[in-house]
Scaffold this active site. Structure first.
Site, mmCIF file in Angstrom:
data_model
loop_
_atom_site.group_PDB
_atom_site.id
_atom_site.type_symbol
_atom_site.label_atom_id
_atom_site.label_comp_id
_atom_site.label_asym_id
_atom_site.label_seq_id
_atom_site.Cartn_x
_atom_site.Cartn_y
_atom_site.Cartn_z
ATOM 1 N N TYR A 53 95.216 31.602 112.248
ATOM 2 C CA TYR A 53 95.214 33.051 112.504
ATOM 3 C C TYR A 53 95.508 33.805 111.219
ATOM 4 C CZ TYR A 53 94.499 34.421 117.331
ATOM 5 O OH TYR A 53 93.939 34.746 118.513
ATOM 6 N N GLU A 55 95.288 37.777 110.999
ATOM 7 C CA GLU A 55 95.066 39.224 111.129
ATOM 8 C C GLU A 55 95.469 39.948 109.843
ATOM 9 O OE1 GLU A 55 96.116 37.939 114.282
ATOM 10 O OE2 GLU A 55 95.536 39.422 115.816
ATOM 11 N N ARG A 234 76.756 31.936 112.385
ATOM 12 C CA ARG A 234 76.784 33.140 113.230
ATOM 13 C C ARG A 234 77.956 33.999 112.801
ATOM 14 N NH1 ARG A 234 72.731 32.345 117.363
ATOM 15 N NH2 ARG A 234 73.382 34.409 118.009
#
Ligand code: DSN
Length: 417
Positions: A53, A55, A234
């Site tokens: 993670y 952020e 993608r």
């Protein structure tokens, strides 16, 4: 915990992965938005970066342990800026729709006017089409293409912009075979005081390889997916002028998204390195040559091409003059081993789920090393399938020929033989 391979731990999913590899290898892939990524991109995308993670942005994260993510994201950003000559890049958007939505969030308030190309004329859902959040939460006005030429009429775009005064003007398309005049769009945006967003998702690889004019010098902000002609995983990116950098970053995070998909960022970084090579430039030019050769071959087979041909990687054709719908033809082609999607054509009287047209692209076949001679062969198969849409025996015979043909063209990233 014992470590099992995918095959040992989940034979069902492993079987589907293998089946998809075989399918992608055997088919002639002509879906204009698809490609084959390199083994290096696949490896980076399937890496342990999926575990992390992060952020925030490099140096300003909300989780510890960013010793590898920070340099990775910075590398991807620097490569994107260098490749496209942009002041600023954000590589966190999950895909093209969130990337575009972030631009809306950065530039508009709900109810403000946005002006983009209508979906049935070749635009994208997120360019303000009515069923999209971009058409529902904003006041959307849409331009199309000239019914006779199949091309964007810049005088009509200007007249609509002057009448409607959009705050955000969008150029770019998913089914437009011609070069878009980005400078003219910027002049219109300046005249009405709009921000110009160019969505270059389809042509990003051509732009990177110098086979198509770049929107970057003209647009305030450019969005792109990374998996079409650019041949990455993608994902998506936003490129913008320095003056918009803060607003764009804030709109992506914390405005719209949480943690970036770092494994995708890894794949994007690798794809951007690949796209900066001379080999990729050659590839991009060959995509365009192949599209022209395929368009010529299809026209010779009697197909009606929207705008009469192509300048990029994409061909749009109306197949109803051959006595069938786009869907029926696409399904017959798929059975015969040629994969493409049915598509509306400008002013299509038919519904999007069974429209009049087909959309084709040459990025994936060019990744397999196919050239103009192979495009002529593919056009011939289109003619044969059109004559045998309901004749499953003939379609299956063509499929065997296609299978034999594709066996000679290795797919990047796929080891099936
Ligand atoms: N769905 C993509 C395409 O096929 O063009 C656009 O997002």
């Amino acid at each position: 915990m014992s470590e099992m391979t995918l095959l040992e731990g989940d034979p069902e999913v492993a079987g589907l992965v293998q089946a998809e590899e075989r399918r992608e290898f055997r088919k002639i892939r002509l879906i204009a938005s698809e490609n084959y990524v390199s083994r290096a991109v696949l490896q980076a995308t399937g890496s342990v970066f999926t575990n992390k993670y992060s952020e925030g942005y490099a140096g300003k994260r909300y989780y510890e342990g960013q010793q590898c993510v920070d340099p990775l994201e910075t590398l991807a950003i620097e490569r994107a800026k260098a490749l496209f000559g942009a002041d600023h890049a954000n590589v966190q958007p999950y895909s093209g729709s969130p990337a575009n939505l972030a631009v809306y969030f950065a530039t508009l308030k709900p109810g403000d006017t946005v002006m983009g190309m209508a979906l049935p004329s070749g635009g994208h859902l997120t360019h303000g089409w009515k069923v999209s959040i971009t058409g529902a939460f904003f006041r959307s006005v849409q331009y199309g293409v000239d019914g006779t030429t199949g091309r964007i009429d810049m005088d009509a775009v200007r007249a609509l912009a002057l009448a409607e005064r959009p705050k955000l003007l969008i150029a770019g398309a998913t089914a437009y075979p011609r070069i878009i005049d980005f400078a003219a769009f910027r002049a219109i945006a300046d005249e009405v005081g709009a921000t110009l967003l160019v969505d270059m998702a389809h042509i990003a690889g051509l732009v990177a390889g110098g086979a198509h004019p770049s929107p970057v010098p003209h647009a305030h902000v450019v969005s792109t997916t990374t998996h079409k002609t650019l041949r990455g995983p993608r994902g998506a990116m936003l490129l913008c002028q320095a003056s918009m950098a803060k607003d764009i970053d804030k709109a992506v995070f914390p405005g719209l998204q949480g943690g970036p998909h770092n494994h995708t960022t890894a794949g994007i970084a690798v794809a951007l390195k690949e796209a900066s090579t001379q080999a990729f430039g050659n590839y991009a030019h060959q995509i365009v040559r192949n599209a022209r050769a395929l368009a010529d071959g299809l026209a010779a087979e009697g197909f009606k091409l929207v705008s009469g041909g192509t300048d990029n990687h994409l061909i749009l054709m109306d197949v109803t003059p051959r006595g069938m719908t786009g869907k029926a033809f696409a399904q017959a082609l798929d059975r015969a081993g040629l994969e493409c999607n049915y598509n509306t054509v400008p002013d299509d009287p038919r519904k999007p789920f069974d429209p009049s047209g087909l959309r084709l692209g040459t990025a994936a076949v060019t990744s397999r090393g196919m050239n103009e001679a192979e495009m002529a062969r593919i056009a011939g198969w289109f003619g044969r399938v059109a004559d045998a849409v309901n004749d499953t025996e003939t379609l299956d015979r063509i499929s065997s020929d296609v299978c034999e043909f594709t066996a000679a063209f290795p797919c990047p990233g796929i080891s099936v033989q």
